[in-house]
Design an enzyme around this catalytic site. Structure first.
Site, PDB file in Angstrom:
ATOM      1  N   HIS A 101      32.765 -24.587  40.927  1.00 49.91           N
ATOM      2  CA  HIS A 101      31.429 -25.066  41.315  1.00 49.91           C
ATOM      3  C   HIS A 101      31.334 -26.584  41.412  1.00 49.91           C
ATOM      4  O   HIS A 101      30.240 -27.135  41.357  1.00 49.91           O
ATOM      5  CB  HIS A 101      30.381 -24.545  40.328  1.00 49.91           C
ATOM      6  CG  HIS A 101      30.182 -23.060  40.405  1.00 49.91           C
ATOM      7  ND1 HIS A 101      29.519 -22.328  39.464  1.00 49.91           N
ATOM      8  CD2 HIS A 101      30.579 -22.162  41.348  1.00 49.91           C
ATOM      9  CE1 HIS A 101      29.509 -21.038  39.800  1.00 49.91           C
ATOM     10  NE2 HIS A 101      30.157 -20.910  40.931  1.00 49.91           N
ATOM     11  N   CYS A 130      24.777 -44.175  49.601  1.00 45.82           N
ATOM     12  CA  CYS A 130      26.152 -44.593  49.900  1.00 45.82           C
ATOM     13  C   CYS A 130      26.125 -45.999  50.510  1.00 45.82           C
ATOM     14  O   CYS A 130      25.073 -46.450  50.982  1.00 45.82           O
ATOM     15  CB  CYS A 130      26.721 -43.574  50.885  1.00 45.82           C
ATOM     16  SG  CYS A 130      28.344 -43.929  51.512  1.00 45.82           S
ATOM     17  N   GLY A 169      32.485 -16.926  27.888  1.00 44.10           N
ATOM     18  CA  GLY A 169      31.212 -17.657  27.943  1.00 44.10           C
ATOM     19  C   GLY A 169      30.534 -17.667  29.293  1.00 44.10           C
ATOM     20  O   GLY A 169      29.934 -18.661  29.678  1.00 44.10           O
ATOM     21  N   SER A 171      27.832 -15.376  31.840  1.00 37.43           N
ATOM     22  CA  SER A 171      26.911 -14.230  31.910  1.00 37.43           C
ATOM     23  C   SER A 171      27.340 -13.252  33.007  1.00 37.43           C
ATOM     24  O   SER A 171      26.759 -12.183  33.140  1.00 37.43           O
ATOM     25  CB  SER A 171      25.485 -14.713  32.173  1.00 37.43           C
ATOM     26  OG  SER A 171      25.431 -15.413  33.405  1.00 37.43           O
TER      27      SER A 171
HETATM   28  P1  NAD Z   1      25.218 -18.721  32.094  1.00 37.96           P
HETATM   29  O1  NAD Z   1      24.318 -19.809  31.569  1.00 37.96           O
HETATM   30  O2  NAD Z   1      24.691 -17.787  33.092  1.00 37.96           O
HETATM   31  O3  NAD Z   1      25.666 -17.827  30.846  1.00 37.96           O
HETATM   32  C1  NAD Z   1      26.199 -18.398  29.690  1.00 37.96           C
HETATM   33  C2  NAD Z   1      26.854 -17.283  28.894  1.00 37.96           C
HETATM   34  O4  NAD Z   1      27.581 -17.869  27.821  1.00 37.96           O
HETATM   35  C3  NAD Z   1      25.877 -16.287  28.302  1.00 37.96           C
HETATM   36  O5  NAD Z   1      26.333 -14.971  28.601  1.00 37.96           O
HETATM   37  C4  NAD Z   1      25.922 -16.580  26.797  1.00 37.96           C
HETATM   38  O6  NAD Z   1      25.772 -15.402  26.018  1.00 37.96           O
HETATM   39  C5  NAD Z   1      27.319 -17.124  26.647  1.00 37.96           C
HETATM   40  N1  NAD Z   1      27.498 -18.065  25.537  1.00 37.96           N
HETATM   41  C6  NAD Z   1      26.669 -19.052  25.140  1.00 37.96           C
HETATM   42  N2  NAD Z   1      27.225 -19.747  24.134  1.00 37.96           N
HETATM   43  C7  NAD Z   1      28.438 -19.174  23.891  1.00 37.96           C
HETATM   44  C8  NAD Z   1      29.494 -19.456  22.986  1.00 37.96           C
HETATM   45  N3  NAD Z   1      29.434 -20.466  22.104  1.00 37.96           N
HETATM   46  N4  NAD Z   1      30.609 -18.671  23.013  1.00 37.96           N
HETATM   47  C9  NAD Z   1      30.699 -17.651  23.900  1.00 37.96           C
HETATM   48  N5  NAD Z   1      29.732 -17.335  24.786  1.00 37.96           N
HETATM   49  C10 NAD Z   1      28.614 -18.094  24.778  1.00 37.96           C
HETATM   50  O7  NAD Z   1      26.561 -19.429  32.511  1.00 37.96           O
HETATM   51  P2  NAD Z   1      27.556 -19.058  33.682  1.00 37.96           P
HETATM   52  O8  NAD Z   1      27.889 -17.618  33.687  1.00 37.96           O
HETATM   53  O9  NAD Z   1      28.642 -20.078  33.628  1.00 37.96           O
HETATM   54  O10 NAD Z   1      26.606 -19.348  34.929  1.00 37.96           O
HETATM   55  C11 NAD Z   1      27.085 -19.846  35.980  1.00 37.96           C
HETATM   56  C12 NAD Z   1      26.438 -21.198  36.392  1.00 37.96           C
HETATM   57  O11 NAD Z   1      26.075 -22.087  35.349  1.00 37.96           O
HETATM   58  C13 NAD Z   1      27.436 -21.939  37.167  1.00 37.96           C
HETATM   59  O12 NAD Z   1      26.894 -22.258  38.408  1.00 37.96           O
HETATM   60  C14 NAD Z   1      27.714 -23.242  36.392  1.00 37.96           C
HETATM   61  O13 NAD Z   1      28.085 -24.237  37.297  1.00 37.96           O
HETATM   62  C15 NAD Z   1      26.432 -23.447  35.733  1.00 37.96           C
HETATM   63  N6  NAD Z   1      26.337 -24.303  34.534  1.00 37.96           N
HETATM   64  C16 NAD Z   1      27.356 -25.126  34.083  1.00 37.96           C
HETATM   65  C17 NAD Z   1      27.218 -25.863  32.919  1.00 37.96           C
HETATM   66  C18 NAD Z   1      28.338 -26.760  32.460  1.00 37.96           C
HETATM   67  O14 NAD Z   1      29.065 -27.323  33.283  1.00 37.96           O
HETATM   68  N7  NAD Z   1      28.534 -26.890  31.141  1.00 37.96           N
HETATM   69  C19 NAD Z   1      26.032 -25.771  32.179  1.00 37.96           C
HETATM   70  C20 NAD Z   1      24.997 -24.943  32.665  1.00 37.96           C
HETATM   71  C21 NAD Z   1      25.180 -24.208  33.814  1.00 37.96           C
END
Ligand code: NAD
Length: 228
Positions: A101, A130, A169, A171
């Site tokens: 992503h 830019c 981690g 969803s």
């Molecule tokens: P999501 O937010 O949909 O789901 C997060 C999942 O992680 C949940 O199922 C939750 O139960 C689980 N979770 C939370 N804490 C946890 C832990 N400590 N250990 C294990 N599991 C844990 O996230 P996703 O499925 O990655 O959704 C996809 C979208 O979210 C993507 O487009 C991504 O780019 C974006 N996103 C990225 C970030 C980042 O870069 N850190 C942050 C927020 C969203």
């Protein structure tokens, strides 16, 4: 093959999108993470990204990120794909990370389409421009946009040929990244899921570890290292 989602970074202090405390609780995705939303109000979208960049800048990779660096050294062929845009896998020391992503620390000129590293936060100018005068956008994949084709092809190929597929981690709601577990399973791969909650992948997983990746991953690596 390892595929990570926002949950891997929550223990560092980066909010996930869904679940309690998730980013979508207070924001509307169609206003902030779609090309149409950006066209409508680039200032609002950049304010949100600048806020997220400031959070990410201050945090450190956690034990889960570090365990994945160790895991890489345990296997002759190891592929790490992530939906995360925070760059924390690379900061922990993971090599050859496939970003599905994009990355919040890169931007793209809307006119010239050139991608470049863009590290400044907080920003002086919102929305930023830019040197050619055109608006720039975060180099991330928004809802409704295709994923990078070459990375996706590699992901499909690796999933279809892997011995083990770890979904950590995520969803498992955002396609096409969510489908990789099924591709692995249909082609004989062992599917292992680590999450704090059950997801659609849980039903097909050979092993499901319920809990935090920052606790379960280091324990798995220890077990792996002590196994002859
Ligand atoms: P999501 O937010 O949909 O789901 C997060 C999942 O992680 C949940 O199922 C939750 O139960 C689980 N979770 C939370 N804490 C946890 C832990 N400590 N250990 C294990 N599991 C844990 O996230 P996703 O499925 O990655 O959704 C996809 C979208 O979210 C993507 O487009 C991504 O780019 C974006 N996103 C990225 C970030 C980042 O870069 N850190 C942050 C927020 C969203």
């Amino acid at each position: 093959m390892v595929s990570t989602g926002a949950g891997v970074s929550t223990e560092s202090g980066v909010p996930a999108f869904r679940g309690i405390g998730g980013l979508w609780e207070d924001f509307r995705p169609e206003e902030l993470a779609t090309p149409e939303g950006f066209q409508r109000d680039p200032e609002k979208v950049w304010k949100w990204y600048d806020w997220r960049r400031q959070i990410i800048k201050q945090v450190e990779p956690n034990r889960g990120h570090k365990a994945l660096v160790e895991m890489q050294s345990c296997f002759p062929r190891f592929f790490l794909f992530t939906q995360n845009i925070d760059g924390l896998h690379q900061r922990a020391g993971s090599k050859n990370v496939y970003e599905l992503h994009g990355n919040i620390w890169r931007a793209q000129c809307m006119k010239e389409k050139i991608r470049f590293e863009f590290l400044q936060t907080p920003l002086d100018e919102i929305p930023p421009h830019c040197s050619c005068g055109s608006l720039i956008r975060p180099d991330v994949v928004w809802f409704g946009e295709p994923l990078p084709a070459e990375i996706m092809r590699t992901a499909w190929d690796v999933a279809a040929n892997c011995d083990f597929f770890f979904m950590i981690g995520s969803s498992a709601t955002v396609e096409p990244a969510a489908s990789l577990a099924w591709i692995a399973r249909e082609n004989g791969g062992v599917v292992v899921e680590i999450n704090e909650e059950a997801t659609a992948v849980t039903e097909i997983a050979n092993e499901f570890f319920l809990g935090k990746s920052g606790i379960i991953l280091p324990a798995l690596i220890d077990a792996l290292k002590n196994h002859d």
